[in-house]
Enzyme design. Structure first.
Site, PDB file in Angstrom:
ATOM      1  N   GLU A   1      -4.697  81.542  68.874  1.00  0.00           N
ATOM      2  CA  GLU A   1      -4.673  80.157  69.312  1.00  0.00           C
ATOM      3  C   GLU A   1      -5.712  79.797  70.365  1.00  0.00           C
ATOM      4  OE1 GLU A   1      -2.613  77.674  67.974  1.00  0.00           O
ATOM      5  OE2 GLU A   1      -2.419  79.272  66.500  1.00  0.00           O
TER       6      GLU A   1
ATOM      7  N   SER B   1      39.655  72.756  28.847  1.00  0.00           N
ATOM      8  CA  SER B   1      40.915  73.506  28.714  1.00  0.00           C
ATOM      9  C   SER B   1      41.271  74.320  29.947  1.00  0.00           C
ATOM     10  CB  SER B   1      40.841  74.422  27.499  1.00  0.00           C
ATOM     11  OG  SER B   1      40.763  73.662  26.310  1.00  0.00           O
TER      12      SER B   1
END
Length: 727
Positions: free
Chosen positions: A155, A444
């Site tokens: 950075e 079902s």
């Protein structure tokens, strides 16, 4: 004559350089005429003066331009240093004003606007996080040196040499932006770590919910890149350099930087991705964490591990180039890239975690401002079992390219959810959860609640009903004639056989004689909260429900007939407190059907698996009870079943209701269930189901009375038909 010539040579030589060889004597100087000497000096002076004058004039017109440019330069310099001095004074004043507003460094370390939620499994191990995570304070002195070096190398390589702003870095960023066709301030910012820290602090402007439309709007304002904003950012950065040491600024940055997956700060990110403290990371892990700073979401290893590893290799190259790593260390780190921890890699319970959070009160869930720790019911072994089973079936038994989906829920008989898969893409967070959010027709798989109602009313599994052509006139809809899946009729059948073979006409008749309102009551009390159909189609699963509701209702059958509320939270407490705020130990509620009815229904459902439509769900050595379900046109396929220890439900279908091709509940859903439970029961000792077989009819000397008892259910149905349709 010859001698005369020889004598003249030295005389001439003596007179050639008199001034260099000797000074004139005083007598000779006095002998020279005074007036002549004075005139000679005067003449020499004039000539010299004229020559100097010519030199100054520059030979004519050129001197005018030189004098003009010299005047312009003096004017510019005079204005520049005055403006510069004023600007410096204003800058110093601005820096001084900001300096007075800067708090103690310890107040700037936790930058979360909201609290966090940490989720633990049933064994107390972390498996998921929600909200902004803050792993605790780390400093530039306590963090791993590799991580500190990786951040600086990536950075701001001149971090320890500049005064908060790097003109060289800004110029380089502007040049790159322009060369890439962007605006000078678009893209690369050239910001130092100090400037980035100032931006993370939003230049000292706190988030006040009442003043902003949303937190996202606040953060967007903090990140804007206008020239005016950049100027304010530079002033704030310089003030920070005056107020704090370099390591204090770096400490703020390390604790506030967002690093993906909700992690705020490097300690939280290290714990989330690697399961260790940021003080313990090695070069490969440090490079991966530092690599997240450029684009946290894109490079988060939980989103794309390979992409994150590739980014880490670039960071390792920067660390090596700046002598933070030796060639051997960098090579070793590249050869052994960072890997996610087991919890981060598995993303176990992504759907489950989302569900638990939605079940919480909002002030303990998504909107919490506290750090909350939730212990859940999740069993990571069972979660892995369900995920692996689903993956196996779709790889081996589903055609490639199919967009069919499936969901799985596994729970204990008391409603404690042990595993949840909400779709084929298992490693997700915030995705649509088909286990809890999808309302689908149950088919079902609803029939057990029809027979539960009949058993609760006193009928026996061995009572009979006639399977024959049958039509019902439904007001407003006309005549409705249900048919069996096989399009055949089987005559007189017992209730147990009707359920075993999933016959539709007997189910409709049983629902009619038991009372449709009673069936709806039993189903809703078992936990099916969706709107239930009003007509006789209710018996065939025309209503919609979620998989978790249906699985919870089946758990009520297993536990002896009591209602179940599926739950995932077992204990909730605030991070700083020892005593829990909320505790849940069971989801069992009030009794719905009696114990005998529940056990007889379990016996009937066991025959569904051992002899009927659910045969593909059989587990070697285990008793299994369950029920298949397939809706009209096969848009939904279900299998829900249980052993003595666990209930598991499986749904399969398309999100857009496209019919499944060749799939019924007794097919792939039953196979998914089996694969799941094979893994779940691995190493467990088989336990018999809590079921009760009905007493067989007893032959006595009074056959007429016995026949009446055996035909009681059939007679009731026949009487009902006579009342409705007449003779």
């Amino acid at each position: 004559m010859t001698e005369s010539r020889r004598r003249k040579a030295p005389l001439v030589a003596d007179k050639r350089y008199p001034s260099k060889r000797r000074k004139p004597t005083a007598t000779k100087r006095a002998a020279k005429p005074a007036g002549k000497k004075a005139v000679a000096r005067k003449t020499t002076t004039r000539k010299t003066t004229r020559k100097k004058t010519r030199r100054k004039s520059g030979g004519g017109g050129g001197g005018i331009f030189r004098r003009f440019f010299r005047w312009v330069w003096r004017l510019i310099w005079g204005v520049t240093w005055r403006v510069g001095a004023v600007a410096a004074m204003l800058l110093a004043l601005a820096v001084g004003v900001v300096y007075t507003t800067l708090p103690d460094v310890n107040e700037l370390l936790d930058g979360r606007a909201r609290g966090s939620v940490t989720l633990l499994d049933r064994d107390g191990k972390v498996f998921a996080w929600r909200g902004d995570q803050f792993g605790g304070v780390i400093t530039a002195g306590t963090v791993s040196p590799h991580l500190k070096n990786a951040v600086v190398a990536t950075e701001d390589r001149r971090f320890y040499r500049h005064f908060g702003v790097s003109p060289r870095g800004v110029a380089s960023a502007v040049r790159i932006n322009l060369s890439e066709g962007r605006g000078p301030l678009s893209g690369h910012g050239g910001s130092t770590i100090t400037q980035q820290t100032a931006k993370l602090l939003c230049l000292g402007v706190p988030y006040v919910p009442s003043e902003w439309e949303s937190e996202a709007a606040y953060e967007s304002d903090c990140r804007q890149g206008s020239l005016w904003r950049k100027g304010k950012e530079a002033v704030y950065a310089i003030a920070m350099e005056v107020k704090y040491s370099k390591d204090e600024i770096l400490t703020i940055y390390l604790n506030r930087a967002f690093l993906g997956a909700g992690a705020r700060g490097f300690e939280a990110a290290s714990q989330r991705y690697f399961g260790i403290s940021a003080a313990e990371v090695n070069p490969a892990q440090a490079a991966m964490l530092a690599g997240l700073l450029v684009a946290p979401t894109r490079y988060a290893p939980t989103n794309n591990l390979q992409r994150s590893q590739d980014r880490a290799r670039l960071v390792l190259g920067l660390m090596e180039a700046q002598d933070y790593l030796t060639t051997a260390q960098a090579s070793s780190a590249r050869s052994n890239p960072a890997q996610l921890s087991e919890a981060a890699a598995a993303r176990a319970g992504g759907y489950f975690a989302d569900w638990v959070i939605t079940e919480l009160p909002s002030y303990f869930g998504a909107d919490t401002t506290d750090d909350v720790v939730i212990k859940t019911t999740l069993d990571q072994r069972l979660q892995k079992s369900a995920e692996e089973a689903l993956k196996y079936i779709f790889q081996e038994k589903v055609r490639e390219g199919s967009e069919a989906q499936a969901a799985i829920v596994v729970m204990s008989a008391d409603g404690a959810v042990r595993a949840m898969v909400g779709g084929r893409q298992t490693r997700v967070s915030g995705a649509f959860n088909r286990a809890t959010q999808a309302l689908r027709q149950t088919g079902s798989s609803f029939k057990p609640f029809v027979y539960a109602t009949a058993l609760e009313l006193g009928y026996s599994p061995l009572d009979t009903v006639v399977d024959e052509p049958y039509c019902v006139n439904i007001p407003g809809s006309g005549e409705w004639c249900p048919k069996n899946y096989t399009h055949k009729f089987y005559g007189r059948v017992t209730l147990a056989d009707a359920l075993k073979n999933s016959l539709n006409i007997p189910a409709v008749k049983v629902a009619e004689i038991s009372g449709l309102d009673n069936v709806r009551t039993v189903a809703s009390e078992f936990g099916i909260e969706s709107d239930l159909a009003q007509g006789p189609a209710l018996a065939l699963g025309a209503s919609e429900s979620t998989l978790i509701e249906m699985t919870g209702a089946y758990a009520g059958i297993l536990n002896g007939g009591s209602a179940v509320e599926p739950y995932g939270l077992s204990e909730l407490k605030l991070l700083e407190d020892d005593a829990p705020v909320m505790v849940t130990s069971s989801g069992i509620g009030e009794r719905v059907i009696n114990d005998k009815a529940a056990k007889q229904l379990t016996w009937m459902m066991e025959r569904v698996v051992s002899e009927g439509t659910g045969a593909r769900a059989q587990l070697p050595g285990w008793q299994v009870a369950g029920k298949t379900g397939t809706t009209q046109a096969a848009r939904d396929a279900w299998f829900i079943g249980f052993t003595a220890d666990y209930v598991a439900g499986v749904w399969m279908g398309y999100d857009d209701n496209t019919p499944l091709s060749g799939v019924t509940g007794g097919g792939l859903p039953a196979e998914i269930w089996k694969e799941t439970m094979l893994r779940v029961t691995e190493g467990m000792t088989p336990t018999p189901l809590p079921m009760l077989a009905p007493d067989p009819p007893v032959k006595t000397a009074q056959p007429q009375r016995q026949r009446r008892q055996g035909r009681a259910f059939e007679d009731a149905i026949n009487n009902l038909f006579k009342n409705i349709f007449g003779n």
